[in-house]
Motif scaffolding. Structure first.
Motif, mmCIF file in Angstrom:
data_model
loop_
_atom_site.group_PDB
_atom_site.id
_atom_site.type_symbol
_atom_site.label_atom_id
_atom_site.label_comp_id
_atom_site.label_asym_id
_atom_site.label_seq_id
_atom_site.Cartn_x
_atom_site.Cartn_y
_atom_site.Cartn_z
ATOM 1 N N GLN A 60 0.818 -1.214 0.000
ATOM 2 C CA GLN A 60 0.000 0.000 0.000
ATOM 3 C C GLN A 60 0.853 1.265 0.000
ATOM 4 O O GLN A 60 0.316 2.370 0.041
ATOM 5 C CB GLN A 60 -0.920 -0.007 1.221
ATOM 6 C CG GLN A 60 -1.982 -1.100 1.174
ATOM 7 C CD GLN A 60 -2.780 -1.200 2.461
ATOM 8 O OE1 GLN A 60 -2.494 -0.513 3.454
ATOM 9 N NE2 GLN A 60 -3.802 -2.037 2.464
ATOM 10 N N GLY A 61 2.174 1.109 -0.061
ATOM 11 C CA GLY A 61 3.055 2.253 -0.155
ATOM 12 C C GLY A 61 3.677 2.699 1.155
ATOM 13 O O GLY A 61 4.443 3.676 1.181
ATOM 14 N N GLU A 62 3.394 2.009 2.250
ATOM 15 C CA GLU A 62 4.002 2.368 3.523
ATOM 16 C C GLU A 62 5.439 1.856 3.570
ATOM 17 O O GLU A 62 5.780 0.846 2.942
ATOM 18 C CB GLU A 62 3.216 1.766 4.690
ATOM 19 C CG GLU A 62 1.801 2.293 4.822
ATOM 20 C CD GLU A 62 1.112 1.738 6.059
ATOM 21 O OE1 GLU A 62 1.792 1.619 7.104
ATOM 22 O OE2 GLU A 62 -0.085 1.420 5.969
ATOM 23 N N GLU A 63 6.278 2.542 4.343
ATOM 24 C CA GLU A 63 7.655 2.083 4.502
ATOM 25 C C GLU A 63 7.695 1.028 5.599
ATOM 26 O O GLU A 63 7.293 1.270 6.739
ATOM 27 C CB GLU A 63 8.584 3.239 4.859
ATOM 28 C CG GLU A 63 10.049 2.793 4.939
ATOM 29 C CD GLU A 63 11.006 3.967 5.051
ATOM 30 O OE1 GLU A 63 11.870 3.934 5.935
ATOM 31 O OE2 GLU A 63 10.868 4.917 4.242
ATOM 32 N N VAL A 64 8.169 -0.142 5.244
ATOM 33 C CA VAL A 64 8.274 -1.273 6.160
ATOM 34 C C VAL A 64 9.705 -1.784 6.100
ATOM 35 O O VAL A 64 10.265 -1.931 5.016
ATOM 36 C CB VAL A 64 7.295 -2.399 5.757
ATOM 37 C CG1 VAL A 64 7.464 -3.613 6.657
ATOM 38 C CG2 VAL A 64 5.860 -1.896 5.783
ATOM 39 N N THR A 65 10.306 -2.034 7.232
ATOM 40 C CA THR A 65 11.687 -2.508 7.234
ATOM 41 C C THR A 65 11.743 -4.015 7.005
ATOM 42 O O THR A 65 10.795 -4.753 7.285
ATOM 43 C CB THR A 65 12.385 -2.184 8.562
ATOM 44 O OG1 THR A 65 11.790 -2.951 9.618
ATOM 45 C CG2 THR A 65 12.303 -0.701 8.884
ATOM 46 N N ARG A 66 12.906 -4.449 6.511
ATOM 47 C CA ARG A 66 13.109 -5.887 6.329
ATOM 48 C C ARG A 66 13.051 -6.608 7.669
ATOM 49 O O ARG A 66 12.552 -7.731 7.754
ATOM 50 C CB ARG A 66 14.458 -6.129 5.658
ATOM 51 C CG ARG A 66 14.582 -5.522 4.274
ATOM 52 C CD ARG A 66 15.921 -5.852 3.638
ATOM 53 N NE ARG A 66 16.092 -5.160 2.359
ATOM 54 C CZ ARG A 66 17.114 -5.341 1.546
ATOM 55 N NH1 ARG A 66 18.077 -6.200 1.876
ATOM 56 N NH2 ARG A 66 17.188 -4.677 0.411
ATOM 57 N N GLY A 67 13.544 -5.954 8.689
ATOM 58 C CA GLY A 67 13.539 -6.569 10.009
ATOM 59 C C GLY A 67 12.137 -6.803 10.537
ATOM 60 O O GLY A 67 11.859 -7.855 11.120
ATOM 61 N N SER A 68 11.241 -5.851 10.336
ATOM 62 C CA SER A 68 9.878 -6.029 10.845
ATOM 63 C C SER A 68 9.158 -7.140 10.092
ATOM 64 O O SER A 68 8.365 -7.894 10.676
ATOM 65 C CB SER A 68 9.095 -4.718 10.751
ATOM 66 O OG SER A 68 8.939 -4.312 9.408
ATOM 67 N N ALA A 69 9.424 -7.268 8.795
ATOM 68 C CA ALA A 69 8.822 -8.363 8.029
ATOM 69 C C ALA A 69 9.398 -9.705 8.481
ATOM 70 O O ALA A 69 8.649 -10.671 8.682
ATOM 71 C CB ALA A 69 9.062 -8.161 6.540
#
Length: 248
Positions: A60-69
């Motif tokens: 949806q275009g939000e910034e998500v870190t690799r760590g949180s995923a």
């Protein structure tokens, strides 16, 4: 002597069972002869399926870190492994999986959980009784999984319930290395805990579709183990139109 058929429903509310899932089994003796897969209406209480949230937010275009995923994926696999281990009676290790799941979700560092995680994985991997108790159940080849549209651990495992458990543990160990990675999640990374998101069907739709084939011919006592080794998340079904119930 021909045994009478017995019709037995399982679900939708059992401990260590996918919430809302209903199986209607036809048994002859203690062997499953026919399976109907159904579920309660999917009315998620959260805007997005919890275990898939990082990837869907990124889409949806939000910034998500690799760590949180990675953190969400590790926690999801710990949750699934804990459920399977509880079903086979490994309550103490199941509890350890759930404690690790909560620690990962609460932000534990990769060093903070490393020792407990390695001990848990080593104990599971070295147990012959555990392997003997679930090996051979729910055999699902990679070719059959691919034909059903599976794209996650059930495809990669290319085997039975034990192989799927080991695949979860392997992905947990790989994910631990990037729990604290602050780089943005790659735009093309859409692989959630159960498979690729944003495709023609949510990953758990395929997991439900293969259940009749895997359960037919199995002993009734093994049905819950096979279901737990796939661990479909019915909240995912709200992501796409759901076809009618599947039949063997």
């Amino acid at each position: 002597m021909r045994l009478d058929q017995l019709h037995v429903p399982i679900g939708p509310a059992l401990s260590d069972w996918p919430a809302g899932l209903i199986l209607r089994l036809t048994l002859q003796g203690d062997v499953v002869q026919d399976v109907e897969v159904d579920h309660l209406p999917v009315l998620p209480s959260h805007p997005l399926p919890f275990w898939d949230e990082p990837w869907l937010r990124a889409a949806q275009g939000e910034e998500v870190t690799r760590g949180s995923a990675a953190r969400r994926r590790c926690a999801a696999h710990l949750d699934s492994a804990g459920r399977l281990l509880a079903v086979v009676g490994w309550d103490d290790v199941a509890l350890r999986c759930r404690r690790l799941r909560d620690e990962v979700l609460w932000g534990a560092s990769r060093e903070g959980i490393g020792g407990d995680l390695r001990r848990m994985v080593r104990r599971v991997g070295r147990s012959r009784p555990l392997r003997w108790s679930i090996a051979g159940l729910g055999e699902l080849s990679a070719d059959r999984a691919r034909a059903a549209g599976l794209t996650g651990p059930a495809l990669a495992a290319d085997g039975d319930a034990y192989d799927r458990l080991l695949m979860w543990l392997s992905e947990i160990e790989r994910g631990r290395a990037v729990l604290d990675d602050a780089r943005p999640l790659a735009l093309d990374d859409r692989i959630g805990p159960r498979g690729r998101l944003g495709g023609p069907q949510p990953p758990s739709r395929g997991l439900l579709d293969v259940l009749p084939e895997l359960l037919t011919g199995a002993e009734f006592a093994c049905a819950r183990i096979i279901v737990a080794s796939l661990d479909p998340d019915l909240d995912e079904l709200a992501l796409a139109p759901v076809p009618g119930a599947a039949h063997a």
